[in-house]
Design a protein around this motif. Structure first.
Motif, PDB file in Angstrom:
ATOM      1  N   GLY A   8       0.701  -1.109  -0.024  1.00  0.00           N
ATOM      2  CA  GLY A   8      -0.006   0.113   0.079  1.00  0.00           C
ATOM      3  C   GLY A   8       0.905   1.130   0.004  1.00  0.00           C
ATOM      4  O   GLY A   8       0.635   2.380   0.557  1.00  0.00           O
ATOM      5  N   GLY A   9       2.008   1.264  -0.741  1.00  0.00           N
ATOM      6  CA  GLY A   9       3.033   2.322  -0.631  1.00  0.00           C
ATOM      7  C   GLY A   9       3.535   2.629   0.711  1.00  0.00           C
ATOM      8  O   GLY A   9       4.333   3.582   0.779  1.00  0.00           O
ATOM      9  N   ASN A  10       3.466   1.696   1.609  1.00  0.00           N
ATOM     10  CA  ASN A  10       4.470   1.811   2.758  1.00  0.00           C
ATOM     11  C   ASN A  10       5.813   1.441   2.687  1.00  0.00           C
ATOM     12  O   ASN A  10       5.995   0.264   2.368  1.00  0.00           O
ATOM     13  CB  ASN A  10       3.792   0.981   3.713  1.00  0.00           C
ATOM     14  CG  ASN A  10       4.179   1.475   5.194  1.00  0.00           C
ATOM     15  OD1 ASN A  10       5.154   1.714   5.519  1.00  0.00           O
ATOM     16  ND2 ASN A  10       2.965   1.606   6.059  1.00  0.00           N
ATOM     17  N   ASP A  11       6.663   2.331   2.964  1.00  0.00           N
ATOM     18  CA  ASP A  11       8.073   2.003   2.655  1.00  0.00           C
ATOM     19  C   ASP A  11       8.906   1.382   4.050  1.00  0.00           C
ATOM     20  O   ASP A  11       9.978   0.887   3.894  1.00  0.00           O
ATOM     21  CB  ASP A  11       8.994   3.110   2.113  1.00  0.00           C
ATOM     22  CG  ASP A  11       8.539   3.752   0.885  1.00  0.00           C
ATOM     23  OD1 ASP A  11       8.115   2.916   0.186  1.00  0.00           O
ATOM     24  OD2 ASP A  11       8.594   4.909   0.691  1.00  0.00           O
ATOM     25  N   ARG A  12       8.186   1.405   5.069  1.00  0.00           N
ATOM     26  CA  ARG A  12       8.760   0.955   6.111  1.00  0.00           C
ATOM     27  C   ARG A  12       8.798  -0.713   6.333  1.00  0.00           C
ATOM     28  O   ARG A  12       7.922  -1.198   5.519  1.00  0.00           O
ATOM     29  CB  ARG A  12       8.126   1.401   7.446  1.00  0.00           C
ATOM     30  CG  ARG A  12       8.138   2.845   7.644  1.00  0.00           C
ATOM     31  CD  ARG A  12       7.624   3.444   9.045  1.00  0.00           C
ATOM     32  NE  ARG A  12       6.073   3.421   8.670  1.00  0.00           N
ATOM     33  CZ  ARG A  12       5.282   3.706   9.421  1.00  0.00           C
ATOM     34  NH1 ARG A  12       5.698   4.088  10.855  1.00  0.00           N
ATOM     35  NH2 ARG A  12       3.997   3.718   9.333  1.00  0.00           N
ATOM     36  N   PRO A  13       9.562  -1.542   7.204  1.00  0.00           N
ATOM     37  CA  PRO A  13       9.687  -2.732   7.127  1.00  0.00           C
ATOM     38  C   PRO A  13       8.297  -3.111   8.013  1.00  0.00           C
ATOM     39  O   PRO A  13       8.049  -2.543   9.009  1.00  0.00           O
ATOM     40  CB  PRO A  13      10.851  -2.881   7.834  1.00  0.00           C
ATOM     41  CG  PRO A  13      11.282  -1.756   8.628  1.00  0.00           C
ATOM     42  CD  PRO A  13      10.821  -0.591   7.778  1.00  0.00           C
ATOM     43  N   LEU A  14       7.955  -4.270   7.610  1.00  0.00           N
ATOM     44  CA  LEU A  14       6.743  -5.050   8.489  1.00  0.00           C
ATOM     45  C   LEU A  14       7.622  -5.545   9.803  1.00  0.00           C
ATOM     46  O   LEU A  14       8.282  -6.678   9.566  1.00  0.00           O
ATOM     47  CB  LEU A  14       6.190  -5.888   7.352  1.00  0.00           C
ATOM     48  CG  LEU A  14       4.998  -6.700   8.125  1.00  0.00           C
ATOM     49  CD1 LEU A  14       4.012  -5.651   8.538  1.00  0.00           C
ATOM     50  CD2 LEU A  14       4.328  -7.877   7.182  1.00  0.00           C
ATOM     51  N   ILE A  15       7.224  -5.307  10.886  1.00  0.00           N
ATOM     52  CA  ILE A  15       7.657  -5.810  12.287  1.00  0.00           C
ATOM     53  C   ILE A  15       6.680  -6.823  12.408  1.00  0.00           C
ATOM     54  O   ILE A  15       5.436  -6.799  12.692  1.00  0.00           O
ATOM     55  CB  ILE A  15       7.725  -4.777  13.192  1.00  0.00           C
ATOM     56  CG1 ILE A  15       8.572  -3.428  12.622  1.00  0.00           C
ATOM     57  CG2 ILE A  15       8.400  -5.410  14.382  1.00  0.00           C
ATOM     58  CD1 ILE A  15      10.197  -3.852  12.217  1.00  0.00           C
ATOM     59  N   ASP A  16       7.241  -7.970  12.890  1.00  0.00           N
ATOM     60  CA  ASP A  16       6.575  -9.291  13.294  1.00  0.00           C
ATOM     61  C   ASP A  16       6.973  -9.415  15.019  1.00  0.00           C
ATOM     62  O   ASP A  16       8.038  -9.826  15.119  1.00  0.00           O
ATOM     63  CB  ASP A  16       6.684 -10.410  12.824  1.00  0.00           C
ATOM     64  CG  ASP A  16       6.126 -11.677  13.308  1.00  0.00           C
ATOM     65  OD1 ASP A  16       5.511 -11.656  14.365  1.00  0.00           O
ATOM     66  OD2 ASP A  16       5.921 -12.560  12.451  1.00  0.00           O
ATOM     67  N   THR A  17       6.095  -9.242  15.921  1.00  0.00           N
ATOM     68  CA  THR A  17       6.272  -9.258  17.241  1.00  0.00           C
ATOM     69  C   THR A  17       5.346  -9.966  18.093  1.00  0.00           C
ATOM     70  O   THR A  17       4.250  -9.951  17.828  1.00  0.00           O
ATOM     71  CB  THR A  17       6.513  -7.638  17.921  1.00  0.00           C
ATOM     72  OG1 THR A  17       7.136  -7.874  19.472  1.00  0.00           O
ATOM     73  CG2 THR A  17       5.367  -7.142  18.178  1.00  0.00           C
ATOM     74  N   THR A  18       5.780 -10.482  19.088  1.00  0.00           N
ATOM     75  CA  THR A  18       5.036 -11.294  20.063  1.00  0.00           C
ATOM     76  C   THR A  18       5.151 -11.144  21.616  1.00  0.00           C
ATOM     77  O   THR A  18       6.189 -10.869  21.833  1.00  0.00           O
ATOM     78  CB  THR A  18       5.255 -12.899  19.691  1.00  0.00           C
ATOM     79  OG1 THR A  18       5.120 -13.338  18.557  1.00  0.00           O
ATOM     80  CG2 THR A  18       4.266 -13.892  20.737  1.00  0.00           C
ATOM     81  N   ILE A  19       4.078 -10.842  21.930  1.00  0.00           N
ATOM     82  CA  ILE A  19       3.883 -10.244  23.423  1.00  0.00           C
ATOM     83  C   ILE A  19       3.130 -11.387  24.448  1.00  0.00           C
ATOM     84  O   ILE A  19       2.016 -11.816  24.101  1.00  0.00           O
ATOM     85  CB  ILE A  19       3.230  -8.877  23.454  1.00  0.00           C
ATOM     86  CG1 ILE A  19       3.750  -7.851  22.640  1.00  0.00           C
ATOM     87  CG2 ILE A  19       3.156  -8.297  25.130  1.00  0.00           C
ATOM     88  CD1 ILE A  19       2.973  -6.574  22.422  1.00  0.00           C
ATOM     89  N   ASP A  20       3.977 -11.668  25.175  1.00  0.00           N
ATOM     90  CA  ASP A  20       3.332 -12.495  26.476  1.00  0.00           C
ATOM     91  C   ASP A  20       2.465 -11.877  27.257  1.00  0.00           C
ATOM     92  O   ASP A  20       2.603 -10.605  27.508  1.00  0.00           O
ATOM     93  CB  ASP A  20       4.454 -13.236  27.372  1.00  0.00           C
ATOM     94  CG  ASP A  20       5.199 -14.186  26.439  1.00  0.00           C
ATOM     95  OD1 ASP A  20       4.887 -14.573  25.437  1.00  0.00           O
ATOM     96  OD2 ASP A  20       6.396 -14.751  26.904  1.00  0.00           O
TER      97      ASP A  20
END
Length: 198
Positions: A8-20
């Motif tokens: 969608g035109g977003n140049d930022r990296p996609l971050i994958d995070t998991t929170i307990d």
């Protein structure tokens, strides 16, 4: 973990995070008539939470509460998806062997839990603050857990600038059997929130 990607035109990296989940703030509330019993197991070995209505027709009802501290990245990012994962340790229903729909609601509470949290108001209109996930007998003790899409709820928490994502799990009473779900809340297998965001 960061994954390069453009969408969608977003140049930022996609971050994958998991929170307990924050086990010391997790708990459940049992309502028996006009009496409330609060349990906050603290995340030790064998810790569990209960949600649902007792299948013995007593009318006893449990509601479970989970608390996830949000990182600054999640609070300020563009959320692509959010998934709650819980490991189910037991499912007791009437009729036996039935599946049980759980209602997941966006709420706010200040630990420790109090009786008023049992039926406190959700934080937005239902389309942004509620979702339903059916728990089946086949999912009991599945090491992969049960995934529940909570994207809309997390986006609403972000819009309200909440520092914690807090949810309440209860039985969805529309055309459902009676039953109780037992959720693992131990340090070894805590509930988790997986978020993908830019």
């Amino acid at each position: 973990m960061a994954m390069a990607g453009c969408g969608g035109g977003n140049d930022r990296p996609l971050i994958d995070t998991t929170i307990d989940s924050y086990e010391t703030a997790d708990g459940d509330i049992l309502k028996q008539g006009s009496t409330f019993t609060i349990t906050m197991p603290g995340g030790g070995a064998g810790a569990t939470l209960l949600a649902g209505v007792a299948p013995d027709l007593s009318g006893d009802e449990y509601r479970a509460f989970l608390d996830f501290p949000l990182t600054s990245g999640v609070r300020n990012g563009v959320i692509q998806s959010a998934t709650l994962n819980v490991v189910v340790r037991n499912l007791s229903t009437s009729p036996a062997g039935s599946s049980l729909p759980l209602l997941v609601e966006l709420v706010s509470y200040v630990p420790p839990l109090i009786a008023g949290d049992f039926d406190s108001a959700i934080l937005a209109i239902p389309s942004r603050a509620q979702t339903v996930r059916t728990i089946t007998p086949a999912q009991v003790n599945d090491p992969g857990g049960v995934d529940i899409d909570v994207t809309a709820l997390l986006i609403e928490a972000q819009n309200q600038r909440l520092s914690h994502f807090q949810i309440r799990l209860l039985e969805d009473f529309v055309n459902s059997p009676l039953g109780i779900v037992t959720i693992d809340d131990s340090n070894a297998t805590p509930p988790q929130l997986r978020v993908l965001y830019f």
